[in-house]
Write a protein that holds these residues in place. Structure first.
Motif, short mmCIF file in Angstrom:
data_model
loop_
_atom_site.label_atom_id
_atom_site.label_comp_id
_atom_site.label_asym_id
_atom_site.label_seq_id
_atom_site.Cartn_x
_atom_site.Cartn_y
_atom_site.Cartn_z
N PHE A 1 0.84 -1.20 0.00
CA PHE A 1 0.00 0.00 0.00
C PHE A 1 0.87 1.25 0.00
O PHE A 1 0.58 2.23 -0.68
N ILE A 2 1.98 1.19 0.76
CA ILE A 2 2.89 2.33 0.80
C ILE A 2 3.63 2.48 -0.53
O ILE A 2 3.69 3.56 -1.11
N SER A 3 4.16 1.37 -1.01
CA SER A 3 5.02 1.44 -2.20
C SER A 3 4.24 1.64 -3.49
O SER A 3 4.72 2.31 -4.41
N GLN A 4 3.04 1.10 -3.56
CA GLN A 4 2.30 1.15 -4.83
C GLN A 4 1.26 2.26 -4.89
O GLN A 4 0.94 2.74 -5.97
N LYS A 5 0.72 2.65 -3.75
CA LYS A 5 -0.35 3.65 -3.78
C LYS A 5 0.06 4.97 -3.14
O LYS A 5 -0.01 6.01 -3.75
N SER A 6 0.46 4.89 -1.89
CA SER A 6 0.71 6.12 -1.15
C SER A 6 1.80 6.97 -1.79
O SER A 6 1.66 8.20 -1.90
N GLU A 7 2.89 6.33 -2.21
CA GLU A 7 3.96 7.09 -2.87
C GLU A 7 3.47 7.70 -4.18
O GLU A 7 3.87 8.82 -4.54
N LYS A 8 2.60 6.98 -4.89
CA LYS A 8 2.05 7.54 -6.12
C LYS A 8 1.13 8.72 -5.83
O LYS A 8 1.05 9.67 -6.62
N PHE A 9 0.43 8.67 -4.70
CA PHE A 9 -0.42 9.80 -4.31
C PHE A 9 0.43 11.06 -4.15
O PHE A 9 0.08 12.13 -4.65
N ILE A 10 1.54 10.92 -3.43
CA ILE A 10 2.42 12.06 -3.19
C ILE A 10 2.99 12.57 -4.52
O ILE A 10 3.06 13.78 -4.77
N GLU A 11 3.41 11.64 -5.36
CA GLU A 11 3.96 12.02 -6.66
C GLU A 11 2.93 12.79 -7.50
O GLU A 11 3.26 13.77 -8.16
N GLN A 12 1.67 12.34 -7.45
CA GLN A 12 0.62 13.01 -8.22
C GLN A 12 0.38 14.43 -7.70
O GLN A 12 0.22 15.37 -8.48
N ILE A 13 0.35 14.59 -6.38
CA ILE A 13 0.13 15.92 -5.81
C ILE A 13 1.30 16.84 -6.15
O ILE A 13 1.11 18.02 -6.47
N ASN A 14 2.53 16.31 -6.11
CA ASN A 14 3.68 17.12 -6.50
C ASN A 14 3.57 17.56 -7.96
O ASN A 14 3.92 18.69 -8.31
N THR A 15 3.09 16.66 -8.81
CA THR A 15 2.89 17.01 -10.22
C THR A 15 1.83 18.11 -10.35
O THR A 15 2.00 19.07 -11.12
N ASP A 16 0.74 17.97 -9.60
CA ASP A 16 -0.30 19.00 -9.63
C ASP A 16 0.26 20.36 -9.22
O ASP A 16 0.00 21.38 -9.87
N LEU A 17 1.03 20.35 -8.15
CA LEU A 17 1.59 21.62 -7.65
C LEU A 17 2.56 22.24 -8.64
O LEU A 17 2.63 23.46 -8.78
N SER A 18 3.31 21.39 -9.36
CA SER A 18 4.26 21.93 -10.34
C SER A 18 3.54 22.64 -11.47
O SER A 18 4.10 23.57 -12.08
N TYR A 19 2.31 22.23 -11.77
CA TYR A 19 1.52 22.92 -12.78
C TYR A 19 0.78 24.13 -12.21
O TYR A 19 0.64 25.16 -12.88
N LEU A 20 0.30 24.00 -10.99
CA LEU A 20 -0.60 25.01 -10.43
C LEU A 20 0.12 26.19 -9.79
O LEU A 20 -0.38 27.32 -9.82
#
Length: 490
Positions: free
Chosen positions: A348-367
């Motif tokens: 859950f940590i390696s496959q989902k949670s880390e991807k959640f953080i990565e997605q939010i970082n991507t959102d912030l880089s655009y926003l």
């Protein structure tokens, strides 16, 4: 197929506090979890459970204590301190089998948590009868804004040797899940805990806040039941699940923030394109720009708030990642070293949670760069408004000045003319009157004198008017020239 001593536990989690409202004030729907427990008491006809909320409240109507964000000594509070568990018995409508149940309410830092367990006091139960542990899907907390999530855990011992363990767990799943929801669940992971297999199922939902989580844990090892009662795995497990649901909840909230940010950005883009199609009439154009300036200031404020919330959700996920790993390590300590496999929770940590953080970082880089565009847009419109307003003020001032100058010119000309006419009349009126009288024939009758006077009076007035006009016109020209020269100098 039959199962021995089956029990079904609902772990549900609900926010008590959030950073926006502070530590003292609970969220608006903070008691939603306990109200749902009372509804369960009504469905099962258990008066003790129906009065759960009153049992939890103190004399002031408060439940537990306010969490301290910098002090975690009271992270795990049992809300029924005198009895810990609220036990009860029930026979659901349409069933002949009796249920034994218990409710264990908790506060884990800023979150309310509850463990609701229903079990059969019978050693042998048909698989189909497991549905009675969740009659009409009653072990489910209705959705609310602050509900973090919920997990169902079935613990059962298969009777006899299983040729197909996967088929057995699927049958168990179909029994405890209402028929309409069965098709939504998929096996997502499996492992071993305390020597026995454990299977993880998740339902398929576009809305992450509506995700449901089920664990089916089979008592299929000689040591499992002994260890299950001997080791204290309850607190690490409920903390682990709490962290898991907080991570998913924070990510679902971040998706909402991201959607709002994109809507606000589209508004900004529309305003930028609209600058090319402003009204040509100055007053209307200035009015439109002022409206946009007010709207964009509020939009920029909302945009900044959503950005802040997005970063807070990322921090929440990162913090609960660490806490999740801590409690997972606690479970690993009490697990069977060579027998167990807790990879189903580790992934859950390696496959989902880390991807959640990565997605939010991507959102912030655009926003984040778009926030600067908001400020630039506001400054641009403010500059245009100031320029347009200054020009409008100058035009208004110039028009008023011209009106004032015209009035001054008229007053000057008229007053000069009247003054000259008055002076002229005083100088010439008496000689003219004397001349008229002197030139009258000596034998003319006195009755003819008024006729002569009227004629000469008319000539006298006309003469004075002409004199006044002749003098006033040059004066008016001089004043007009001086005003024009003054305007050029300005």
């Amino acid at each position: 197929m039959k199962a021995a001593n089956p029990r079904l536990t609902l772990y549900a989690f609900h926010l008590r506090n959030n950073l926006a409202q502070g530590e003292e004030q609970p969220v608006d729907d903070a008691n939603h979890l306990w109200e749902q427990c009372q509804q369960l008491g009504k469905k099962l006809n258990v008066p003790r459970l129906e009065s759960l909320l009153e049992r939890l409240q103190d004399n002031q109507g408060k439940i537990a204590i306010s969490p301290s964000w910098d002090n975690r000594k009271n992270d795990y509070i049992e809300l029924l301190q005198s009895e810990r568990w609220l036990s009860f018995s029930a026979i659901p409508n349409g069933s002949v089998l009796q249920l034994r149940g218990a409710v264990y309410p908790l506060q884990i830092h800023d979150t309310y948590a509850v463990d609701i367990t229903l079990r059969y006091p019978y050693p042998h139960v048909e698989i189909d009868q497991l549905a009675g542990l969740n009659p009409q899907g009653c072990l489910k907390i209705a959705q609310s804004n602050s509900l973090l999530g919920q997990t169902l855990v079935l613990f059962a011992q298969p009777e006899g040797k299983l040729n197909d363990i996967q088929a057995f767990t699927d049958n168990c799943l179909n029994a405890i899940v209402p028929e309409l929801d069965r098709q939504n669940y998929r096996l997502s992971a499996q492992g071993k805990f305390l020597g026995s297999p454990i299977f993880e199922y998740n339902n398929i939902q576009e809305n992450l806040a509506q995700l449901s989580h089920i664990l089916i844990w089979l008592n299929y090892h000689p040591q499992t039941e002994t260890l299950e009662t001997a080791v204290d795995y309850g607190q690490p497990l409920i903390n682990l699940l709490c962290c898991r649901h907080k991570i998913i909840y924070a990510y679902s909230q971040s998706r909402w923030c991201n959607q709002q940010e994109r809507k606000l950005y589209r508004q900004l883009d529309g305003k930028a394109k609209g600058l090319q199609h402003l009204p040509s009439e100055p007053t209307q154009r200035l009015k439109k720009l002022k409206e946009w300036l007010t709207e964009l200031s509020q939009t920029a404020f909302d945009y900044a708030n959503h950005l802040r919330d997005l970063e807070l959700h990322r921090t929440t996920i990162e913090t609960n990642n660490k806490n999740y790993q801590f409690w997972l390590n606690q479970l690993k300590v009490i697990s069977l070293y060579k027998e167990d496999n807790l990879e189903l929770w580790q992934q859950f940590i390696s496959q989902k949670s880390e991807k959640f953080i990565e997605q939010i970082n991507t959102d912030l880089s655009y926003l984040l760069p778009s926030q600067q565009l908001f400020q630039q847009m506001i400054e641009t419109i403010r500059g245009i408004v100031e320029t347009e307003q200054a020009e409008s003020d100058r035009a208004t001032e110039s028009a008023a000045q011209k009106r004032q100058q015209r009035l001054e010119l008229i007053i000057t000309v008229v007053s000069t003319g009247l003054a000259v006419s008055g002076i002229s009349s005083q100088v010439t009126s008496e000689p003219v009157k004397t001349l008229i009288t002197k030139n009258q024939p000596s034998d003319s009758p006195e009755a003819a004198i008024p006729l002569y006077l009227s004629y000469y009076n008319f000539l006298d007035v006309l003469f004075h008017i002409i004199v006044g006009v002749l003098i006033a016109l040059p004066v008016g020209l001089i004043v007009w020239w001086m005003q024009k020269r003054s305007n050029r100098i300005r």
